[in-house]
Design a protein around this motif. Structure first.
Motif, PDB file in Angstrom:
ATOM      1  N   HIS A  36       0.846  -1.195   0.000  1.00 40.95           N
ATOM      2  CA  HIS A  36       0.000   0.000   0.000  1.00 40.95           C
ATOM      3  C   HIS A  36       0.881   1.245   0.000  1.00 40.95           C
ATOM      4  N   PHE A  37       0.590   2.183  -0.897  1.00 39.81           N
ATOM      5  CA  PHE A  37       1.331   3.432  -0.988  1.00 39.81           C
ATOM      6  C   PHE A  37       0.545   4.556  -0.316  1.00 39.81           C
ATOM      7  N   LYS A  38       1.279   5.448   0.333  1.00 37.73           N
ATOM      8  CA  LYS A  38       0.626   6.564   1.013  1.00 37.73           C
ATOM      9  C   LYS A  38       1.538   7.781   0.991  1.00 37.73           C
ATOM     10  N   GLU A  39       1.069   8.880   0.411  1.00 37.80           N
ATOM     11  CA  GLU A  39       1.868  10.107   0.425  1.00 37.80           C
ATOM     12  C   GLU A  39       1.827  10.730   1.808  1.00 37.80           C
ATOM     13  N   ASN A  40       2.984  11.130   2.289  1.00 37.85           N
ATOM     14  CA  ASN A  40       3.094  11.712   3.630  1.00 37.85           C
ATOM     15  C   ASN A  40       4.281  12.664   3.619  1.00 37.85           C
ATOM     16  N   LYS A  70      14.670   5.827   3.573  1.00 33.97           N
ATOM     17  CA  LYS A  70      15.593   6.426   2.609  1.00 33.97           C
ATOM     18  C   LYS A  70      15.604   7.927   2.866  1.00 33.97           C
ATOM     19  N   GLN A  71      16.789   8.463   3.126  1.00 31.41           N
ATOM     20  CA  GLN A  71      16.917   9.873   3.468  1.00 31.41           C
ATOM     21  C   GLN A  71      17.759  10.604   2.428  1.00 31.41           C
ATOM     22  N   TYR A  72      17.578  11.917   2.390  1.00 32.98           N
ATOM     23  CA  TYR A  72      18.346  12.759   1.487  1.00 32.98           C
ATOM     24  C   TYR A  72      19.070  13.791   2.336  1.00 32.98           C
ATOM     25  N   SER A  73      20.374  13.573   2.487  1.00 35.77           N
ATOM     26  CA  SER A  73      21.126  14.342   3.471  1.00 35.77           C
ATOM     27  C   SER A  73      21.221  15.826   3.130  1.00 35.77           C
ATOM     28  N   ARG A 105      18.309  17.205   4.620  1.00 41.30           N
ATOM     29  CA  ARG A 105      17.960  16.569   5.892  1.00 41.30           C
ATOM     30  C   ARG A 105      16.501  16.091   5.873  1.00 41.30           C
ATOM     31  N   ALA A 106      16.141  15.491   4.763  1.00 43.89           N
ATOM     32  CA  ALA A 106      14.745  15.072   4.578  1.00 43.89           C
ATOM     33  C   ALA A 106      14.654  13.556   4.485  1.00 43.89           C
ATOM     34  N   THR A 107      13.604  12.998   5.078  1.00 37.84           N
ATOM     35  CA  THR A 107      13.272  11.591   4.910  1.00 37.84           C
ATOM     36  C   THR A 107      12.283  11.487   3.761  1.00 37.84           C
ATOM     37  N   LEU A 108      12.676  10.799   2.695  1.00 33.82           N
ATOM     38  CA  LEU A 108      11.865  10.738   1.486  1.00 33.82           C
ATOM     39  C   LEU A 108      10.946   9.533   1.438  1.00 33.82           C
ATOM     40  N   ILE A 109      11.402   8.409   1.993  1.00 42.18           N
ATOM     41  CA  ILE A 109      10.660   7.153   1.893  1.00 42.18           C
ATOM     42  C   ILE A 109      10.716   6.438   3.239  1.00 42.18           C
ATOM     43  N   ARG A 110       9.603   5.874   3.637  1.00 38.17           N
ATOM     44  CA  ARG A 110       9.577   4.915   4.755  1.00 38.17           C
ATOM     45  C   ARG A 110       8.755   3.721   4.309  1.00 38.17           C
ATOM     46  N   ALA A 111       9.313   2.535   4.467  1.00 44.52           N
ATOM     47  CA  ALA A 111       8.595   1.299   4.148  1.00 44.52           C
ATOM     48  C   ALA A 111       8.498   0.450   5.406  1.00 44.52           C
ATOM     49  N   TYR A 122       5.700   8.041   1.236  1.00 46.16           N
ATOM     50  CA  TYR A 122       6.638   8.770   0.389  1.00 46.16           C
ATOM     51  C   TYR A 122       6.321  10.269   0.377  1.00 46.16           C
ATOM     52  N   VAL A 123       7.369  11.034   0.128  1.00 52.36           N
ATOM     53  CA  VAL A 123       7.258  12.477  -0.033  1.00 52.36           C
ATOM     54  C   VAL A 123       7.246  12.796  -1.523  1.00 52.36           C
ATOM     55  N   ASP A 124       6.471  13.766  -1.940  1.00 50.99           N
ATOM     56  CA  ASP A 124       6.564  14.255  -3.303  1.00 50.99           C
ATOM     57  C   ASP A 124       7.939  14.903  -3.461  1.00 50.99           C
ATOM     58  N   ILE A 125       8.790  14.306  -4.298  1.00 49.84           N
ATOM     59  CA  ILE A 125      10.208  14.694  -4.302  1.00 49.84           C
ATOM     60  C   ILE A 125      10.548  15.800  -5.294  1.00 49.84           C
ATOM     61  N   LYS A 126       9.558  16.420  -5.914  1.00 51.60           N
ATOM     62  CA  LYS A 126       9.860  17.404  -6.960  1.00 51.60           C
ATOM     63  C   LYS A 126      10.725  18.554  -6.452  1.00 51.60           C
ATOM     64  N   ASP A 127      10.684  18.820  -5.158  1.00 46.79           N
ATOM     65  CA  ASP A 127      11.497  19.901  -4.600  1.00 46.79           C
ATOM     66  C   ASP A 127      12.862  19.422  -4.094  1.00 46.79           C
ATOM     67  N   HIS A 128      13.126  18.124  -4.217  1.00 38.40           N
ATOM     68  CA  HIS A 128      14.351  17.568  -3.649  1.00 38.40           C
ATOM     69  C   HIS A 128      15.302  16.989  -4.682  1.00 38.40           C
ATOM     70  N   LEU A 129      14.766  16.248  -5.671  1.00 39.51           N
ATOM     71  CA  LEU A 129      15.614  15.528  -6.618  1.00 39.51           C
ATOM     72  C   LEU A 129      15.250  15.875  -8.049  1.00 39.51           C
ATOM     73  N   ASP A 130      16.113  15.468  -8.979  1.00 36.56           N
ATOM     74  CA  ASP A 130      15.895  15.764 -10.394  1.00 36.56           C
ATOM     75  C   ASP A 130      15.178  14.632 -11.115  1.00 36.56           C
ATOM     76  N   VAL A 131      14.556  13.736 -10.385  1.00 36.34           N
ATOM     77  CA  VAL A 131      13.743  12.676 -10.982  1.00 36.34           C
ATOM     78  C   VAL A 131      12.327  12.800 -10.448  1.00 36.34           C
ATOM     79  N   THR A 132      11.394  12.132 -11.109  1.00 40.33           N
ATOM     80  CA  THR A 132      10.008  12.213 -10.673  1.00 40.33           C
ATOM     81  C   THR A 132       9.749  11.277  -9.495  1.00 40.33           C
TER      82      THR A 132
END
Length: 288
Positions: free
Chosen positions: A41-45, A76-79, A82-88, A101-111
């Protein structure tokens, strides 16, 4: 629902055309009475909390946490931010998982969808131990209906060597996964199976073939092949399989690897980019 290497997977809470596209070859029509082997199950958070646990380990860009009877977690974190992007969160039986998962458009160059596709692959791979299977980092080739897996660290030339088989042997060859095929046992025999996760390419087929052999590649000035000892094969497989980090699951993972070594010849090939290298493997494996 999807069927991947014999495992029925149900995905909920995610509407992604990208993931649907990457998974399309594995989609099955199943009624409500069909139970999944793995429910995800996926959940945006956008405010993910790192869970507490008694064991905290790092492997393959994940932090893994043992939460006792509640199961396992991976973060999975993005140092940089200092953001946590994914928790499973995964239960002890590896039958149910929740991916926040976090909407990563403000953090990484991938969707976000691109990232979640690979996260899904990581969680599927983690759960394979409970299905008596393993995901091997390799390029998968079927020659005349039997599979050979070419494994090595990234950038060694697995895909290049696999492509030579298709170039030289044409219709006798199927390239059915370019990065992460699954090895599983069925009725006492080992099979190599395609999966939707194939690295940077979309070279994957929903097929499975009897496993003829595993070949670990290394670049060399001349072509030479040798069969690995049991210990050598175990070390190589341990390095290149997607493995769990927790002791109880690792014991089961080692049982899977021992089964592979017992039933499948494992080789090292020092090779050039040449037909001679391809012929050497073919003549060694298919004339035994």
């Amino acid at each position: 629902m999807y069927k991947i290497a014999g495992v029925i997977v149900r995905l909920e809470g995610l509407n992604s055309s990208y993931i649907s596209h990457r998974m399309k070859n594995y989609k099955i029509e199943a009624g409500d009475n069909v139970s999944a082997d793995l429910n995800i199950h996926f959940k945006e958070n956008n405010c993910i909390v790192v869970p507490a646990g008694r064991d905290f380990r790092r492997l393959d860009a994940w932090y893994w946490i043992d939460r006792g009877s509640e199961g396992y977690s991976a973060v999975k974190q993005y140092s940089k931010y200092r953001a946590t992007l994914i928790r499973a969160d995964i239960d002890r039986q590896c039958k149910n998982a929740v991916i926040e998962y976090v909407d990563i458009k403000d953090h990484l160059d991938v969707t976000t969808d691109y990232l979640l596709h690979f996260v899904l692959g990581d969680i599927f791979a983690f759960c394979q131990t409970e299905h008596h299977a393993a995901v091997l980092h390799s390029a998968a080739v079927a020659y005349q209906g039997q599979a050979v897996l070419f494994s090595a660290p990234s950038e060694t030339g697995k895909s290049t060597h696999a492509g030579l088989w298709k170039q030289f042997y044409g219709d006798d060859v199927t390239l059915f996964n370019d990065d992460t095929p699954v090895v599983r046992e069925c009725d006492g025999s080992l099979f190599a199976c395609g999966s939707p996760w194939s690295g940077k390419t979309e070279i994957n087929e929903n097929r499975e073939y009897p496993l003829k052999g595993i070949v670990f590649l290394k670049q060399a000035q001349t072509n030479i092949i040798r069969k690995l000892s049991t210990v050598e094969a175990a070390v190589r497989l341990l390095n290149e399989t997607r493995k769990p980090v927790f002791e109880a699951l690792m014991d089961k993972h080692m049982e899977v690897l021992n089964n592979i070594i017992t039933k499948t010849p494992v080789y090292e090939l020092g090779c050039t980019i040449s037909r001679e290298a391809v012929d050497l493997v073919k003549d060694t494996l298919f004339q035994e």
